[in-house]
Design a protein around this motif. Structure first.
Motif, mmCIF file in Angstrom:
data_model
loop_
_atom_site.group_PDB
_atom_site.id
_atom_site.type_symbol
_atom_site.label_atom_id
_atom_site.label_comp_id
_atom_site.label_asym_id
_atom_site.label_seq_id
_atom_site.Cartn_x
_atom_site.Cartn_y
_atom_site.Cartn_z
ATOM 1 N N THR A 21 0.833 -1.210 0.000
ATOM 2 C CA THR A 21 0.000 0.000 0.000
ATOM 3 C C THR A 21 0.861 1.250 0.000
ATOM 4 O O THR A 21 0.499 2.260 -0.606
ATOM 5 N N ASN A 22 2.007 1.188 0.670
ATOM 6 C CA ASN A 22 2.946 2.316 0.664
ATOM 7 C C ASN A 22 3.392 2.608 -0.760
ATOM 8 O O ASN A 22 3.497 3.764 -1.176
ATOM 9 N N GLY A 23 3.636 1.553 -1.529
ATOM 10 C CA GLY A 23 4.091 1.734 -2.898
ATOM 11 C C GLY A 23 3.085 2.464 -3.759
ATOM 12 O O GLY A 23 3.416 3.475 -4.406
ATOM 13 N N PHE A 24 1.814 1.996 -3.789
ATOM 14 C CA PHE A 24 0.866 2.675 -4.672
ATOM 15 C C PHE A 24 0.372 3.985 -4.070
ATOM 16 O O PHE A 24 -0.062 4.875 -4.793
ATOM 17 N N HIS A 25 0.470 4.132 -2.748
ATOM 18 C CA HIS A 25 0.079 5.386 -2.113
ATOM 19 C C HIS A 25 1.080 6.491 -2.422
ATOM 20 O O HIS A 25 0.712 7.663 -2.563
ATOM 21 N N ALA A 45 6.004 5.685 -16.675
ATOM 22 C CA ALA A 45 6.511 6.386 -15.498
ATOM 23 C C ALA A 45 6.455 5.497 -14.255
ATOM 24 O O ALA A 45 7.433 5.388 -13.514
ATOM 25 N N VAL A 46 5.320 4.837 -14.028
ATOM 26 C CA VAL A 46 5.215 4.004 -12.826
ATOM 27 C C VAL A 46 6.083 2.759 -12.938
ATOM 28 O O VAL A 46 6.585 2.247 -11.924
ATOM 29 N N ALA A 47 6.299 2.250 -14.164
ATOM 30 C CA ALA A 47 7.179 1.092 -14.335
ATOM 31 C C ALA A 47 8.618 1.456 -13.980
ATOM 32 O O ALA A 47 9.314 0.704 -13.274
ATOM 33 N N MET A 48 9.078 2.615 -14.450
ATOM 34 C CA MET A 48 10.422 3.058 -14.111
ATOM 35 C C MET A 48 10.562 3.283 -12.612
ATOM 36 O O MET A 48 11.559 2.890 -11.987
ATOM 37 N N GLY A 235 0.457 1.953 -9.374
ATOM 38 C CA GLY A 235 0.208 3.388 -9.525
ATOM 39 C C GLY A 235 -0.932 3.878 -8.667
ATOM 40 O O GLY A 235 -2.054 3.402 -8.769
ATOM 41 N N GLY A 236 -0.654 4.835 -7.789
ATOM 42 C CA GLY A 236 -1.710 5.443 -6.970
ATOM 43 C C GLY A 236 -2.332 6.589 -7.740
ATOM 44 O O GLY A 236 -2.122 7.764 -7.429
ATOM 45 N N TRP A 237 -3.118 6.250 -8.739
ATOM 46 C CA TRP A 237 -3.570 7.252 -9.708
ATOM 47 C C TRP A 237 -4.373 8.374 -9.073
ATOM 48 O O TRP A 237 -4.296 9.535 -9.517
#
Length: 428
Positions: A21-25, A45-48, A235-237
């Motif tokens: 959750t930290n990652g996508f947040h 962008a999120v892949a990089m 990705g936390g869009w």
């Protein structure tokens, strides 16, 4: 011993869920400005960012040591207390993600652990001096330092490019944004991934698996890095939309300056073992870049709502963590009840998020984001409960353009605030 071993396994799995959750947040910390200015496509962008978060997780363990042996006394708490603290952090992360608020995952973790420890072992198990010097003071100083650095860098950037056509320099700045976003992602891995490593190490110490003051084993480092990278890739869009479009209107030179300033502060703090909030640092840098541009503005109404949410993070996560610790302390049935309640709450939040989906295809579409409740249509105060009401009360209000696009009239209370000068787009 078998019960402790099973419980430690549950704690480690829960820690990895928090890391996810930290990652996508926190994806927005590195990529919001890069995506909003068009320097990179959202998925690329999120892949990089995911790859560089994974790499950054292996570069340092200083912050992990602060978590595992600094904030709380590992000899005075049990694994179920750590489990309860993680539940508090996860719930706050998911709730603020639902309403699109860039709150601090780091402070949610600190709040959850401190609250759970306080409710179960008392104030003596909390190292107040470490909390003050390595958590609270950096929380105040780091956004200010990042903001001032970004302000100075933005003014210098525009001064160096004076007299040049903006279209001629935009390509170079976009390339610089990609490089600076990569640096922020790397820095995020060195700071935030380590917090989960520290929690996992703390659980292993309290369960007698590791000796006191031990550092994180390699498998702990690797699993934490993978979990945060996977979360970042999703990705936390919702939060990317808020940070990229809600605070100020970002141009490529501003994006480059903000990301460079933020990365510098995060890397320096990781080296010193300060577990600061990367969200607050990056938000401060974005606001600094808005002030550094001639004629640029910061939407202080949105910024103020973010500040209030930051202030709620520690006590809210601490309260949930503390209540969870009281229940988990009752034994196996208590741990099971906390786990089932957390799963049910997470499922409810996910279902609510599906009502208006935000992803890479519409992350820059501000009209659909802010119609209605200012939280991507995620929830309304009538059906979210007391804690969610508090968060929703600080979520960004709908823009005039959003209300017009939705076919609704502008309510009287919102009409005045939506026409203030600091809500208007800025052009160069």
């Amino acid at each position: 011993m078998e019960h402790i071993t099973l419980l430690i396994g549950i704690v480690i799995i829960t820690a990895l869920v928090f890391d996810f959750t930290n990652g996508f947040h926190d994806t927005a910390n590195a990529m919001a400005t890069t995506i909003s200015t068009g320097a990179m496509k959202p998925k690329a962008a999120v892949a990089m960012s995911a790859v560089l978060n994974l790499v950054g997780a292996f570069l340092s363990v200083e912050v992990a040591k602060t978590i595992s042996g600094g904030i709380v006394d590992e000899s005075g708490i049990r694994p179920e207390v750590i489990f309860a603290g993680l539940v508090g952090a996860i719930m706050w992360n998911l709730l603020t993600w639902l309403v699109g608020l860039p709150s601090s995952s780091s402070h949610a973790l600190y709040g959850g652990l401190i609250g759970a420890t306080l409710f179960s072992a008392g104030t003596g198990a909390i190292h107040a001096d470490v909390v003050m010097t390595k958590v609270l003071l950096p929380a105040v100083a780091a956004p200010l330092v990042a903001g001032l650095a970004a302000l100075a860098a933005t003014r210098l950037t525009y001064r160096l490019a004076r007299g040049r056509d903006e279209r001629d320099t935009a390509k170079g700045y976009r390339s610089g944004q990609i490089a600076s976003a990569a640096l922020v992602s790397l820095a995020h891995g060195t700071n935030d991934a380590q917090k989960t490593m520290g929690v996992m190490t703390l659980a292993l110490i309290t369960g007698g698996v590791l000796a006191p003051d031990a550092g994180p084993p390699f498998w702990v480092i690797a699993s934490a890095g993978i979990a945060i990278a996977l979360g970042t890739y999703l990705g936390g869009w919702r939060i990317i939309r808020t940070m990229g479009k809600g605070l100020t209107d970002i141009s490529p030179p501003q994006g480059f300056s903000a990301q460079t300033g933020a990365a510098t502060v995060i890397l320096a703090s990781s080296h010193l073992g300060f577990g600061l909030s990367t969200t607050q640092v990056c938000s401060g840098a974005i606001m600094g870049s808005g002030l550094g541009r001639k004629g640029g503005v910061v939407r202080w109404s949105t910024a103020t709502r973010m500040f209030v949410a930051w202030g709620l993070t520690l006590p809210a996560a601490g309260l949930v963590g503390g209540l969870s610790a009281l229940l988990a302390g009752q034994g196996t049935w208590g741990v099971t009840a906390v786990a089932l309640a957390a799963i049910a709450a997470s499922a409810w939040i996910w279902v609510r998020s599906r009502h208006e989906k935000v992803d890479h295809s519409n992350v820059n579409d501000v009209n659909s984001a802010d119609s209605g409740d200012g939280a991507g249509g995620a929830a309304t105060p009538a059906d979210t409960g007391v804690l969610a009401d508090a968060v929703l009360s600080v979520s960004p209000p709908p823009t005039e353009a959003a209300l017009a696009a939705s076919g609704e009239g502008i309510p009287a209370p919102r009409q005045e605030s939506s026409r203030r000068p600091d809500q208007q787009p800025t052009t160069v």
